[in-house]
Design an enzyme around this catalytic site. Structure first.
Site, PDB file in Angstrom:
ATOM      1  N   GLU A  50       1.057 -23.281 -17.974  1.00  0.00           N
ATOM      2  CA  GLU A  50       0.358 -23.728 -16.964  1.00  0.00           C
ATOM      3  C   GLU A  50       1.132 -25.020 -16.475  1.00  0.00           C
ATOM      4  O   GLU A  50       0.318 -26.066 -15.464  1.00  0.00           O
ATOM      5  CB  GLU A  50      -0.936 -23.481 -16.562  1.00  0.00           C
ATOM      6  CG  GLU A  50      -2.008 -24.143 -17.671  1.00  0.00           C
ATOM      7  CD  GLU A  50      -2.082 -23.621 -19.588  1.00  0.00           C
ATOM      8  OE1 GLU A  50      -0.875 -22.357 -19.311  1.00  0.00           O
ATOM      9  OE2 GLU A  50      -2.773 -24.218 -20.112  1.00  0.00           O
ATOM     10  N   HIS A  56       2.344 -24.078 -22.933  1.00  0.00           N
ATOM     11  CA  HIS A  56       0.992 -23.887 -22.358  1.00  0.00           C
ATOM     12  C   HIS A  56       1.701 -23.579 -20.170  1.00  0.00           C
ATOM     13  O   HIS A  56       2.511 -25.077 -20.158  1.00  0.00           O
ATOM     14  CB  HIS A  56       0.234 -25.109 -21.438  1.00  0.00           C
ATOM     15  CG  HIS A  56      -0.395 -25.047 -22.624  1.00  0.00           C
ATOM     16  ND1 HIS A  56      -1.495 -24.749 -22.694  1.00  0.00           N
ATOM     17  CD2 HIS A  56      -0.125 -25.977 -24.094  1.00  0.00           C
ATOM     18  CE1 HIS A  56      -2.577 -25.640 -23.916  1.00  0.00           C
ATOM     19  NE2 HIS A  56      -1.585 -25.820 -24.804  1.00  0.00           N
ATOM     20  N   CYS A  89      -2.102 -20.053 -26.299  1.00  0.00           N
ATOM     21  CA  CYS A  89      -2.741 -21.305 -27.169  1.00  0.00           C
ATOM     22  C   CYS A  89      -3.073 -20.750 -27.586  1.00  0.00           C
ATOM     23  O   CYS A  89      -3.039 -19.797 -28.421  1.00  0.00           O
ATOM     24  CB  CYS A  89      -2.147 -22.875 -26.541  1.00  0.00           C
ATOM     25  SG  CYS A  89      -2.368 -23.874 -27.433  1.00  0.00           S
TER      26      CYS A  89
END
Lengths: 210, 255
Positions: A190, A188, A81
């Protein structure tokens, strides 16, 4: 294998740490130059404004370490990001700011043809990604997998060969980079469920092979 | 293309997930982490946790369970309930929440929206609005977690949407109170009007009872996401089947 997540005061690092730990990595969150130097791989995450992010990296003395001791030494580095955007030369977010200059290119505001639905900025949500490189971050992933995005600015690498993945939100934009040992994602991983974990696992495998 | 989002909402009271009808008569539907994990596995695009007992009693959500949720799931989630300061917000965001949502505190102190957006960025600031028709206009309500404390605001819903977006809200969740928990469909008229007024992502809430309701709200009100609770908690609708059906109906989905 120790992976260091750079803690420079830009947003929540918990999820990145959780995901990497879940994949079996030994994870340390730190802004200690010694810890970053010793790690097998380094993650530069981050949410927030470009100028503020660079200011924090400089204050902590980390900008030169990332650029000269990690990227320039061909050590594995993953930007996520804002962490991806900071790798480029400069950004036009709230003025003109110098970036780390690890990957040649600029950061500019996402510019869909109009602000009307469905192209609102920030670009928030799950969007599909077309991989232009399939032997790195996207190795073994199905084509056109969806990942979770939250951003208003995008990276424009100078060298087309640095682009590893593309997405579309009113305009087509680069959402993943692979430049030598420096890889990055605008989305993202994650927060992108199984696809995100698979992508992070590809990076961990790459890091362990370096 | 950006996918429309399917968002299960977990109303949390005293550490358990509960569900009421029109904001009353709550019953226990399960543990927080267990449901969160299940929905993430089933393909939910995002989760929202509302601590419904927080605002009326002046409490705030425990950051501790936010961290536990963050360790269980790898999809985005939003935490709402009694967040009244930057510190409350910071604890939840650093605990692993991706967004925080404010409702009653925003009505009482609109400056909180500006402060949160400046500090953490608009992308993580959601404003929840509880709205129903009063005297011929959609109006905001506050303290809706406790029926004895719920009150109507003077503010008109559409004006409030414009104001909170100007102040930096990055997303609006519009809960249409007359539809809440009754499973008769989203309030398309109100959501379509809100869509016109709202330049940031808009999430529909209240009324989902059948898969057609989701299609209708995406097609007719053009919302970015649809939030629902009881149909998921009670397994009236299964998320994987819902998403593949919506996809076959031409709604962009992550399947």
């Amino acid at each position: 294998m120790t992976i260091a997540i750079i803690d420079y005061g830009m947003g929540n690092l918990t999820s990145v740490r959780n995901a990497l730990k879940h994949l079996g990595a030994d994870v340390v969150v730190s802004h200690d130059p010694g810890v970053l130097r010793a790690a097998k791989g380094v993650v530069l995450p981050g949410v927030g404004a470009f100028g503020e992010g660079m200011a924090h990296l400089h204050e902590l003395g980390l900008a030169s370490i990332i650029k000269d001791e990690i990227a320039a030494q061909n050590r594995p580095l993953l930007g996520i990001c804002l962490g991806m955007q900071l790798l480029l030369d400069d950004s036009t977010e709230h003025g003109q700011h110098k970036g780390l200059g690890v990957i040649p290119g600029q950061v500019r505001r996402l510019a869909p043809p109009s602000n009307d639905p469905p192209y609102r900025v920030p670009h928030v949500g799950w969007n599909h990604v077309a991989a232009s490189k399939t032997d790195g971050l996207f190795k073994g992933l199905p084509e056109n997998e969806a990942f979770y995005f939250v951003h208003s600015f995008v990276c424009e690498p100078e060298r087309p060969e640095d682009a590893a993945g593309w997405s579309e939100h009113g305009e087509r934009f680069v959402c993943a980079l692979e430049h030598g040992s420096v890889w990055a994602a605008q989305f993202h991983p994650e927060k992108s469920h199984k696809a995100g974990l698979a992508l992070l696992n590809n990076w961990l495998e790459f890091a362990s092979s370096c | 293309m950006l996918a429309r989002r399917i968002i299960p909402c977990l109303d949390v009271r005293d550490g358990r997930v509960v569900k009421g009808v029109k904001f009353q008569n709550h019953e226990d539907v399960g543990g927080i982490e267990e449901l969160a994990r299940r929905y993430a596995q089933e393909g939910a695009d995002e989760l929202v946790f509302y601590d419904i007992s927080a605002s009326p009693s002046g409490r705030t959500v425990e950051p501790e369970w936010v961290g536990r949720v963050a360790r269980q799931i790898d999809i985005p989630f939003c935490v709402a309930g009694g967040i009244r300061s930057l510190e409350h917000a910071r604890a939840r965001l650093f605990g692993g929440a991706d967004k925080i949502s404010i409702n009653t505190p925003a009505l009482e102190h609109p400056d909180l929206i500006d402060a949160l957006a400046t500090e953490f960025g608009s992308q993580c600031v959601v404003v929840g609005i509880d709205s129903r028709v009063i005297d011929g206009d959609w109006r905001c309500h506050k303290n809706t977690g406790d029926p004895s404390k719920t009150s109507t605001e003077h503010r008109k819903t559409l004006d409030w949407i414009r104001e909170v977006v100007d102040r930096g809200a990055g997303e609006i969740v519009l809960n249409c109170m007359d539809q809440d928990g009754v499973r008769e469909g989203y309030d398309i008229d109100q959501l379509a009007a809100a869509r016109e007024a709202c330049s940031v992502p808009l999430i529909a809430s209240g009324g989902a009872g059948a898969r057609e309701h989701f299609r209708d709200v995406f097609e007719q009100a053009n919302v970015d996401g649809a939030l629902a609770a009881s149909v998921f908690h009670k397994a009236v609708i299964a998320i994987p089947e819902l998403k593949s059906w919506l996809s076959s109906e031409g709604v962009e989905m992550r399947v």
